[in-house]
Design a protein around this motif. Structure first.
Motif, PDB file in Angstrom:
ATOM      1  N   ILE A 102       0.841  -1.198   0.000  1.00  0.00           N
ATOM      2  CA  ILE A 102       0.000   0.000   0.000  1.00  0.00           C
ATOM      3  C   ILE A 102       0.880   1.253   0.000  1.00  0.00           C
ATOM      4  O   ILE A 102       0.630   2.210  -0.735  1.00  0.00           O
ATOM      5  N   VAL A 103       1.949   1.230   0.821  1.00  0.00           N
ATOM      6  CA  VAL A 103       2.866   2.365   0.886  1.00  0.00           C
ATOM      7  C   VAL A 103       3.559   2.570  -0.456  1.00  0.00           C
ATOM      8  O   VAL A 103       3.675   3.710  -0.948  1.00  0.00           O
ATOM      9  N   VAL A 104       4.010   1.474  -1.072  1.00  0.00           N
ATOM     10  CA  VAL A 104       4.701   1.583  -2.364  1.00  0.00           C
ATOM     11  C   VAL A 104       3.764   2.145  -3.429  1.00  0.00           C
ATOM     12  O   VAL A 104       4.155   3.015  -4.213  1.00  0.00           O
ATOM     13  N   LEU A 105       2.529   1.662  -3.454  1.00  0.00           N
ATOM     14  CA  LEU A 105       1.567   2.164  -4.444  1.00  0.00           C
ATOM     15  C   LEU A 105       1.241   3.633  -4.200  1.00  0.00           C
ATOM     16  O   LEU A 105       1.028   4.402  -5.140  1.00  0.00           O
ATOM     17  N   GLN A 106       1.206   4.039  -2.926  1.00  0.00           N
ATOM     18  CA  GLN A 106       0.945   5.442  -2.619  1.00  0.00           C
ATOM     19  C   GLN A 106       2.103   6.337  -3.054  1.00  0.00           C
ATOM     20  O   GLN A 106       1.895   7.440  -3.550  1.00  0.00           O
ATOM     21  N   LEU A 107       3.328   5.837  -2.880  1.00  0.00           N
ATOM     22  CA  LEU A 107       4.507   6.630  -3.222  1.00  0.00           C
ATOM     23  C   LEU A 107       4.776   6.673  -4.720  1.00  0.00           C
ATOM     24  O   LEU A 107       5.233   7.688  -5.242  1.00  0.00           O
ATOM     25  N   SER A 108       4.521   5.550  -5.409  1.00  0.00           N
ATOM     26  CA  SER A 108       4.933   5.449  -6.808  1.00  0.00           C
ATOM     27  C   SER A 108       3.794   5.359  -7.815  1.00  0.00           C
ATOM     28  O   SER A 108       4.007   5.625  -9.002  1.00  0.00           O
ATOM     29  N   LYS A 109       2.599   4.923  -7.357  1.00  0.00           N
ATOM     30  CA  LYS A 109       1.449   4.707  -8.258  1.00  0.00           C
ATOM     31  C   LYS A 109       1.780   3.704  -9.368  1.00  0.00           C
ATOM     32  O   LYS A 109       1.246   3.775 -10.472  1.00  0.00           O
ATOM     33  N   SER A 110       2.645   2.732  -9.075  1.00  0.00           N
ATOM     34  CA  SER A 110       3.134   1.848 -10.132  1.00  0.00           C
ATOM     35  C   SER A 110       3.272   0.415  -9.648  1.00  0.00           C
ATOM     36  O   SER A 110       3.929   0.161  -8.630  1.00  0.00           O
ATOM     37  N   THR A 111       2.685  -0.537 -10.395  1.00  0.00           N
ATOM     38  CA  THR A 111       2.898  -1.953 -10.097  1.00  0.00           C
ATOM     39  C   THR A 111       4.325  -2.358 -10.444  1.00  0.00           C
ATOM     40  O   THR A 111       4.893  -3.254  -9.817  1.00  0.00           O
ATOM     41  N   ALA A 112       4.904  -1.710 -11.445  1.00  0.00           N
ATOM     42  CA  ALA A 112       6.290  -2.020 -11.809  1.00  0.00           C
ATOM     43  C   ALA A 112       7.235  -1.686 -10.655  1.00  0.00           C
ATOM     44  O   ALA A 112       8.196  -2.418 -10.387  1.00  0.00           O
ATOM     45  N   MET A 113       6.975  -0.592  -9.957  1.00  0.00           N
ATOM     46  CA  MET A 113       7.828  -0.218  -8.832  1.00  0.00           C
ATOM     47  C   MET A 113       7.682  -1.210  -7.686  1.00  0.00           C
ATOM     48  O   MET A 113       8.653  -1.523  -6.996  1.00  0.00           O
ATOM     49  N   MET A 114       6.462  -1.730  -7.474  1.00  0.00           N
ATOM     50  CA  MET A 114       6.275  -2.747  -6.451  1.00  0.00           C
ATOM     51  C   MET A 114       7.068  -3.992  -6.799  1.00  0.00           C
ATOM     52  O   MET A 114       7.679  -4.623  -5.934  1.00  0.00           O
ATOM     53  N   GLY A 115       7.076  -4.346  -8.075  1.00  0.00           N
ATOM     54  CA  GLY A 115       7.885  -5.476  -8.510  1.00  0.00           C
ATOM     55  C   GLY A 115       9.358  -5.239  -8.271  1.00  0.00           C
ATOM     56  O   GLY A 115      10.100  -6.147  -7.880  1.00  0.00           O
ATOM     57  N   THR A 116       9.808  -4.007  -8.466  1.00  0.00           N
ATOM     58  CA  THR A 116      11.215  -3.671  -8.245  1.00  0.00           C
ATOM     59  C   THR A 116      11.584  -3.780  -6.769  1.00  0.00           C
ATOM     60  O   THR A 116      12.658  -4.273  -6.418  1.00  0.00           O
ATOM     61  N   VAL A 117      10.688  -3.315  -5.890  1.00  0.00           N
ATOM     62  CA  VAL A 117      10.937  -3.415  -4.446  1.00  0.00           C
ATOM     63  C   VAL A 117      11.118  -4.870  -4.028  1.00  0.00           C
ATOM     64  O   VAL A 117      12.048  -5.220  -3.290  1.00  0.00           O
ATOM     65  N   MET A 118      10.232  -5.745  -4.495  1.00  0.00           N
ATOM     66  CA  MET A 118      10.325  -7.151  -4.133  1.00  0.00           C
ATOM     67  C   MET A 118      11.562  -7.801  -4.740  1.00  0.00           C
ATOM     68  O   MET A 118      12.175  -8.693  -4.136  1.00  0.00           O
ATOM     69  N   ALA A 119      11.959  -7.367  -5.925  1.00  0.00           N
ATOM     70  CA  ALA A 119      13.177  -7.891  -6.540  1.00  0.00           C
ATOM     71  C   ALA A 119      14.404  -7.490  -5.735  1.00  0.00           C
ATOM     72  O   ALA A 119      15.331  -8.291  -5.545  1.00  0.00           O
ATOM     73  N   VAL A 120      14.422  -6.250  -5.251  1.00  0.00           N
ATOM     74  CA  VAL A 120      15.536  -5.775  -4.430  1.00  0.00           C
ATOM     75  C   VAL A 120      15.630  -6.585  -3.134  1.00  0.00           C
ATOM     76  O   VAL A 120      16.724  -6.908  -2.661  1.00  0.00           O
ATOM     77  N   TYR A 121      14.476  -6.929  -2.558  1.00  0.00           N
ATOM     78  CA  TYR A 121      14.469  -7.756  -1.352  1.00  0.00           C
ATOM     79  C   TYR A 121      15.001  -9.159  -1.635  1.00  0.00           C
ATOM     80  O   TYR A 121      15.783  -9.714  -0.856  1.00  0.00           O
ATOM     81  N   MET A 122      14.583  -9.756  -2.745  1.00  0.00           N
ATOM     82  CA  MET A 122      14.934 -11.141  -3.034  1.00  0.00           C
ATOM     83  C   MET A 122      16.356 -11.307  -3.548  1.00  0.00           C
ATOM     84  O   MET A 122      16.948 -12.377  -3.402  1.00  0.00           O
ATOM     85  N   LEU A 123      16.933 -10.271  -4.156  1.00  0.00           N
ATOM     86  CA  LEU A 123      18.241 -10.412  -4.796  1.00  0.00           C
ATOM     87  C   LEU A 123      19.332 -10.885  -3.840  1.00  0.00           C
ATOM     88  O   LEU A 123      20.008 -11.886  -4.120  1.00  0.00           O
ATOM     89  N   PRO A 124      19.573 -10.214  -2.699  1.00  0.00           N
ATOM     90  CA  PRO A 124      20.614 -10.715  -1.787  1.00  0.00           C
ATOM     91  C   PRO A 124      20.250 -12.065  -1.198  1.00  0.00           C
ATOM     92  O   PRO A 124      21.121 -12.891  -0.925  1.00  0.00           O
ATOM     93  N   PHE A 125      18.960 -12.302  -0.999  1.00  0.00           N
ATOM     94  CA  PHE A 125      18.483 -13.588  -0.485  1.00  0.00           C
ATOM     95  C   PHE A 125      18.943 -14.718  -1.403  1.00  0.00           C
ATOM     96  O   PHE A 125      19.483 -15.729  -0.966  1.00  0.00           O
TER      97      PHE A 125
END
Length: 418
Positions: A48-71
């Motif tokens: 919800i916070v990401v959508l409020q800040l960016s208005k973009s599903t692509a940005m939400m995908g980027t956030v989750m990718a950033v989380y998963m990358l080091p994992f």
């Protein structure tokens, strides 16, 4: 009649005497309950916070990718280190770091300074921490869940986790609607501290550790290959890892990116409805977990596991075609029940088939294979959805999940796994 009563008494003992029978089980369970309560709240608030800040599903995908990358990058090494170190201490340190990260996130949100750059940095560090926590937690659980309590212990643990998927999302939705995201991040931070007190009770656990020292040349490579060798010996394990490297691309994109968009943007429901819909998944998982735990043994577990995946995919498939909240909850109920069935069988199979001294590296390889493509999946989901349409992407991904699970059931190694 007497035989039936004996079986019922045996079940009651298995479920209700676990806490007396294993103090380590109690500490592990309650520690994770509090930790996951906070995480389940954050899982609702973050998109919800990401959508409020960016208005973009692509940005939400980027956030989750950033989380998963080091994992994903660190899993091969983190699993080896887990086998050589004290697993409980690893969990303790990671929870402490995650407490400070969530406090930082809460502070930034309270001051109105939270932006996408801070989110990227914090999520990257969280992914790094999880790359050590998950193998350690799985190894501790395999140690504590001995053969005589394994089915019941896994069922109770998963039922408890899924109960949090009911209450956590509802609490998260209420917090965002009535207060602010900052309060939710702060509650998440506090739950990590509570979890630490329970972890202290696990200090007496001892583990079989790898005899190869960290300083020995090619040690990491050798340990990595030993983990692969364990997987190669069991077709159920390596087939499932390869299969879920594909399935998780599609299911992860739907759950993390498309469902938040569907509920909050497409149907324009309040955040509390998003919480209710996610909670229905937890309810389905609880029902499935209780039923599974009532029996000490299940036949044809390979087929059962992938039937669960197919049911989950079908539940997701119908969500874009209904705007009724009760129906959306029914379909998420099916999704949760199906994935719980698969998850329980997968977890128990690892505990049964993998030697204790190699568990950390094997479970890391399992996670690596299953999650390696998730960052790519999150990115692709966001960009594909914006390119060809979110609904079309949602339906296509759901159909692929069902097809993959059906095809895998034709494999002899899966059909015969018991």
């Amino acid at each position: 009649m007497g035989s039936l009563q004996t079986k019922q008494m045996s079940r009651e003992f298995t479920f209700f005497q676990l806490f007396k029978q294993s103090k380590h089980f109690s500490a592990l369970l309650f520690g994770q309950i509090f930790s996951l309560l906070g995480s389940s709240i954050t899982n609702v608030i973050l998109p919800i916070v990401v959508l409020q800040l960016s208005k973009s599903t692509a940005m939400m995908g980027t956030v989750m990718a950033v989380y998963m990358l080091p994992f994903v990058v660190l899993l091969p090494v983190s699993g080896i280190l887990v086998d050589k170190m004290n697993r409980v201490k690893i969990m303790f340190v990671v929870d402490l770091v995650r407490f400070f990260l969530m406090m930082l996130l809460a502070g930034l949100a309270f001051m109105g300074q939270l932006n996408m750059v801070f989110l990227f940095i914090i999520m990257f560090i969280m992914g790094t921490m999880d790359s050590f926590f998950q193998p350690a937690y799985s190894a501790v659980r395999a140690k504590v869940f001995t053969k005589d309590i394994r089915n019941a212990a896994n069922s109770i643990t998963q039922v408890s986790v899924q109960a949090l998927r009911i209450f956590g999302p509802i609490i998260g939705g209420v917090i965002v609607s009535s207060f602010s995201a900052a309060w939710g991040f702060g509650i998440d931070a506090i739950t990590y501290i509570i979890s630490l007190f329970f972890l202290l009770s696990l200090r007496s656990l001892s583990f079989q550790q790898s005899t190869v020292t960290l300083e020995k040349e090619n040690s990491i490579k050798q340990d990595f290959l030993e983990g692969i060798e364990v997987l190669k010996q069991e077709s159920w394990l390596w087939i499932t890892i390869l299969t879920f490297s594909l399935v998780n691309i599609f299911s992860g994109g739907i759950i993390r990116i498309l469902i938040p968009w569907l509920i909050n943007v497409y149907y324009q429901f309040e955040p509390v409805v998003f919480g209710l819909v996610l909670s229905a998944s937890g309810t389905g998982a609880i029902v499935c977990g209780i039923v599974f735990g009532l029996r000490r043994e299940w036949k044809k577990r390979g087929l059962l596991a992938y039937i669960g995946v197919a049911v989950s995919g079908l539940g997701l498939l119908f969500m874009p075609f209904v705007s009724s909240v009760p129906l959306l909850m029914v379909f998420m109920f099916l999704e949760g029940a199906g994935m719980m069935l698969f998850g329980l069988i997968r977890e128990i199979s690892l505990q049964e088939l993998v030697p204790e001294d190699k568990f950390g590296r094997v479970v890391s390889l399992d996670m690596l294979g299953s999650f390696a493509l998730l960052p790519v999946g999150y990115l692709l989901t966001g960009w594909i959805a914006e390119g060809i349409g979110e609904i079309f992407t949602f339906v296509t991904f759901s159909i692929v999940i069902v097809l993959i699970s059906v095809l895998v059931m034709f494999n002899k190694g899966i059909r015969n796994y018991n």
